[in-house]
Design a protein around this motif. Structure first.
Motif, PDB file in Angstrom:
ATOM      1  N   ASP A  86      -9.283  10.192  -3.416  1.00 27.29           N
ATOM      2  CA  ASP A  86      -7.906  10.564  -3.762  1.00 27.29           C
ATOM      3  C   ASP A  86      -6.898   9.559  -3.223  1.00 27.29           C
ATOM      4  O   ASP A  86      -5.993   9.139  -3.940  1.00 27.29           O
ATOM      5  CB  ASP A  86      -7.583  11.966  -3.243  1.00 27.29           C
ATOM      6  CG  ASP A  86      -8.361  13.041  -3.973  1.00 27.29           C
ATOM      7  OD1 ASP A  86      -8.808  12.778  -5.113  1.00 27.29           O
ATOM      8  OD2 ASP A  86      -8.535  14.131  -3.416  1.00 27.29           O
ATOM      9  N   GLU A  90      -4.639   6.909  -5.646  1.00 27.48           N
ATOM     10  CA  GLU A  90      -3.184   6.739  -5.574  1.00 27.48           C
ATOM     11  C   GLU A  90      -2.812   5.278  -5.342  1.00 27.48           C
ATOM     12  O   GLU A  90      -1.915   4.743  -5.979  1.00 27.48           O
ATOM     13  CB  GLU A  90      -2.600   7.597  -4.448  1.00 27.48           C
ATOM     14  CG  GLU A  90      -2.523   9.061  -4.769  1.00 27.48           C
ATOM     15  CD  GLU A  90      -1.893   9.852  -3.636  1.00 27.48           C
ATOM     16  OE1 GLU A  90      -1.046   9.288  -2.894  1.00 27.48           O
ATOM     17  OE2 GLU A  90      -2.239  11.037  -3.503  1.00 27.48           O
ATOM     18  N   GLU A  91      -3.501   4.634  -4.415  1.00 27.30           N
ATOM     19  CA  GLU A  91      -3.243   3.225  -4.108  1.00 27.30           C
ATOM     20  C   GLU A  91      -3.439   2.361  -5.351  1.00 27.30           C
ATOM     21  O   GLU A  91      -2.631   1.485  -5.652  1.00 27.30           O
ATOM     22  CB  GLU A  91      -4.186   2.758  -3.003  1.00 27.30           C
ATOM     23  CG  GLU A  91      -4.085   1.293  -2.672  1.00 27.30           C
ATOM     24  CD  GLU A  91      -5.157   0.840  -1.689  1.00 27.30           C
ATOM     25  OE1 GLU A  91      -5.476  -0.365  -1.714  1.00 27.30           O
ATOM     26  OE2 GLU A  91      -5.672   1.664  -0.910  1.00 27.30           O
ATOM     27  N   GLU A  93      -3.416   3.363  -8.547  1.00 30.81           N
ATOM     28  CA  GLU A  93      -2.426   3.679  -9.580  1.00 30.81           C
ATOM     29  C   GLU A  93      -1.147   2.861  -9.335  1.00 30.81           C
ATOM     30  O   GLU A  93      -0.556   2.338 -10.274  1.00 30.81           O
ATOM     31  CB  GLU A  93      -2.105   5.178  -9.597  1.00 30.81           C
ATOM     32  CG  GLU A  93      -3.157   6.024 -10.262  1.00 30.81           C
ATOM     33  CD  GLU A  93      -3.300   5.779 -11.764  1.00 30.81           C
ATOM     34  OE1 GLU A  93      -2.284   5.599 -12.458  1.00 30.81           O
ATOM     35  OE2 GLU A  93      -4.445   5.766 -12.233  1.00 30.81           O
ATOM     36  N   THR A  94      -0.759   2.738  -8.079  1.00 27.17           N
ATOM     37  CA  THR A  94       0.421   1.941  -7.735  1.00 27.17           C
ATOM     38  C   THR A  94       0.188   0.473  -8.067  1.00 27.17           C
ATOM     39  O   THR A  94       1.043  -0.181  -8.664  1.00 27.17           O
ATOM     40  CB  THR A  94       0.755   2.106  -6.233  1.00 27.17           C
ATOM     41  OG1 THR A  94       0.973   3.486  -5.962  1.00 27.17           O
ATOM     42  CG2 THR A  94       1.986   1.309  -5.859  1.00 27.17           C
TER      43      THR A  94
END
Length: 128
Positions: A86, A90-91, A93-94
């Motif tokens: 998770d 997130e990392e 996606e950025t």
């Protein structure tokens, strides 16, 4: 054959089996961050994909093929197999925002569905 020779053979076989199991355990359980050595050496946008666990390598090759046809380079990061997905998702996606914007502009807002369909078609052809 005497008893001592049989015991030595059995002992040698046991050590070989233990060594093979240990080697397999290390290979299966070790997940390391692996980067493509040519990463970043092109002017193509880069799509970072984090993979936790054991991937299906033929599918990853099909993804890379389609991505190259679309003008994008995919870099896979093979991480640990236990629970940091998770945070890494997130990392990544950025990191991928710019690349995703380029793909959306070139292929429409549903570019992921189109990409996945092309990958599936490519995989189907390569499996025949």
């Amino acid at each position: 054959m005497n008893v001592q020779t049989l015991l030595q053979q059995k002992n040698t076989r046991f050590i070989q089996v233990i060594f093979i199991h240990l080697l397999l355990f290390v290979l299966v359980t070790s997940c390391a961050n692996v980067k493509n050595s040519t990463a970043g050496q092109t002017n193509k946008p880069i799509w970072h994909i984090y993979i936790g666990g054991k991937p299906h390598m033929p599918m990853l090759e099909c993804q890379k093929t389609v991505a190259a046809q679309w003008g994008v380079e995919i870099i896979y990061f093979f991480g640990d197999c236990v629970g940091t997905f998770d945070a890494k998702a997130e990392e990544f996606e950025t990191k991928n925002k710019k690349t995703f914007a380029i793909l959306a502009k070139a292929h429409g807002d549903n570019w992921r569905e189109k990409f996945d369909a092309e990958v599936a078609e490519n995989f189907k052809k390569s499996s025949e």
